[in-house]
Design a protein around this motif. Structure first.
Motif, short mmCIF file in Angstrom:
data_model
loop_
_atom_site.label_atom_id
_atom_site.label_comp_id
_atom_site.label_asym_id
_atom_site.label_seq_id
_atom_site.Cartn_x
_atom_site.Cartn_y
_atom_site.Cartn_z
N ASP A 6 14.27 -23.94 -85.51
CA ASP A 6 14.85 -23.28 -84.34
C ASP A 6 14.20 -21.92 -84.08
O ASP A 6 14.36 -21.36 -83.00
N LEU A 7 13.47 -21.40 -85.05
CA LEU A 7 12.83 -20.09 -84.92
C LEU A 7 11.31 -20.23 -84.86
O LEU A 7 10.58 -19.39 -85.38
N ALA A 8 10.83 -21.26 -84.21
CA ALA A 8 9.39 -21.50 -84.15
C ALA A 8 8.69 -20.53 -83.20
O ALA A 8 7.47 -20.35 -83.28
N GLU A 9 9.44 -19.90 -82.33
CA GLU A 9 8.86 -18.97 -81.36
C GLU A 9 9.87 -17.87 -81.04
O GLU A 9 11.06 -18.03 -81.31
N PRO A 10 9.41 -16.75 -80.48
CA PRO A 10 10.34 -15.67 -80.18
C PRO A 10 11.52 -16.08 -79.29
O PRO A 10 12.64 -15.61 -79.49
N ALA A 11 11.29 -16.98 -78.36
CA ALA A 11 12.40 -17.43 -77.50
C ALA A 11 13.49 -18.13 -78.31
O ALA A 11 14.68 -17.99 -78.02
N GLY A 12 13.09 -18.87 -79.33
CA GLY A 12 14.07 -19.51 -80.21
C GLY A 12 14.88 -18.48 -80.98
O GLY A 12 16.09 -18.64 -81.14
N LEU A 13 14.23 -17.42 -81.44
CA LEU A 13 14.96 -16.36 -82.12
C LEU A 13 15.92 -15.67 -81.16
O LEU A 13 17.06 -15.39 -81.52
N THR A 14 15.49 -15.43 -79.95
CA THR A 14 16.36 -14.81 -78.94
C THR A 14 17.61 -15.66 -78.74
O THR A 14 18.73 -15.13 -78.75
N ARG A 15 17.44 -16.97 -78.60
CA ARG A 15 18.60 -17.87 -78.42
C ARG A 15 19.51 -17.84 -79.64
O ARG A 15 20.73 -17.79 -79.53
N THR B 215 15.59 -9.24 -76.37
CA THR B 215 14.61 -10.32 -76.34
C THR B 215 13.69 -10.14 -77.54
O THR B 215 13.08 -9.08 -77.71
N ALA B 216 13.61 -11.16 -78.36
CA ALA B 216 12.79 -11.09 -79.58
C ALA B 216 11.31 -11.10 -79.23
O ALA B 216 10.90 -11.70 -78.24
N ASP B 217 10.54 -10.43 -80.05
CA ASP B 217 9.08 -10.45 -79.92
C ASP B 217 8.48 -11.03 -81.20
O ASP B 217 9.21 -11.41 -82.12
N ALA B 218 7.16 -11.09 -81.26
CA ALA B 218 6.50 -11.69 -82.42
C ALA B 218 6.80 -10.93 -83.71
O ALA B 218 6.96 -11.54 -84.77
N ALA B 219 6.93 -9.61 -83.65
CA ALA B 219 7.22 -8.82 -84.85
C ALA B 219 8.62 -9.14 -85.37
O ALA B 219 8.82 -9.29 -86.58
N ALA B 220 9.58 -9.24 -84.48
CA ALA B 220 10.96 -9.58 -84.89
C ALA B 220 10.99 -10.98 -85.49
O ALA B 220 11.63 -11.21 -86.52
N LEU B 221 10.28 -11.89 -84.85
CA LEU B 221 10.24 -13.27 -85.35
C LEU B 221 9.65 -13.30 -86.75
O LEU B 221 10.21 -13.94 -87.66
N ALA B 222 8.54 -12.61 -86.96
CA ALA B 222 7.91 -12.60 -88.29
C ALA B 222 8.85 -12.02 -89.34
O ALA B 222 8.97 -12.55 -90.45
N ALA B 223 9.55 -10.93 -88.99
CA ALA B 223 10.47 -10.30 -89.94
C ALA B 223 11.63 -11.21 -90.29
O ALA B 223 12.02 -11.34 -91.46
N VAL B 224 12.20 -11.88 -89.29
CA VAL B 224 13.35 -12.76 -89.53
C VAL B 224 12.93 -14.01 -90.29
O VAL B 224 13.62 -14.46 -91.20
#
Length: 198
Positions: free
Chosen positions: A25-34, A49-58
């Motif tokens: 579910d977290l394959a991309e920043p939009a998935g993390l945002t959802r 809205t998540a970005d690539a840095a937030a996605l990498a950290a999570v």
């Protein structure tokens, strides 16, 4: 929502895709945002809205959480999604503690005139939403892993399921009823195959 439930919710963003594979579910920043909107909206500013840095950290926190969940369910096997893909427990602990340290917390006492005092923790200084989110998820995982629910943590072993769950009663073997049905059907087919019945 209980803070320790957040750790389990993060771990199960890796799931069965319904077609024999694994979905993220977290394959991309939009998935993390959802996911944040549905599970952790109070941890980020409105309209986040998540970005690539937030996605990498999570995702790094999630990887550590799943590695430590795999350790917690021993001597039982971990989720099949995790076999040989996770860091060792020492590295996972390091990652989780590093994420938690991204946002130092200071104790704060709130005491409204018409209510009881409440102890809270507030971030020390200004932090980015990505750091706040990663640290909060790490804190939730620490709370879960150090708490009483860790002893009831299980990996679901229904065919194709890759989730972890907290056992609600001693005989619970699966994360949800659909997984129990799938496991019973698989056992039935295996018995028939062993008996030579088509």
């Amino acid at each position: 929502m209980r803070v320790d439930q957040l750790a389990l919710d993060l771990a199960v963003t890796i799931r069965h895709d319904g077609h024999g594979g694994v979905a993220d579910d977290l394959a991309e920043p939009a998935g993390l945002t959802r996911w944040v909107q549905g599970h952790a909206a109070d941890l980020v500013p409105a309209g986040y809205t998540a970005d690539a840095a937030a996605l990498a950290a999570v995702v790094e926190v999630r990887t550590a959480v799943r590695a430590l969940f795999a350790r917690a369910v021993l001597p039982g096997p971990p989720s099949s999604a995790d076999a040989a893909k996770l860091p060792d427990p020492a590295a996972a602990l390091g990652r989780l503690n590093a994420a938690a340290a991204r946002v130092p917390l200071l104790p704060r006492l709130d005491w409204p005139e018409d209510g009881e005092p409440v102890a809270r923790f507030a971030a020390a200084g200004t932090v980015t939403p990505a750091d706040r989110l990663a640290a909060a998820l790490a804190h939730a995982a620490i709370t879960f892993l150090a708490g009483p629910d860790r002893a009831r943590l299980r990996a679901c072993h229904a065919p194709r399921c890759v989730r972890y769950f907290v056992q609600d009663h001693p005989r619970q073997e699966w994360c949800k009823p659909a997984c129990g049905n799938r496991a019973r059907v698989a056992r039935h087919h295996e018995r028939r195959r062993a008996q030579g019945t088509p």
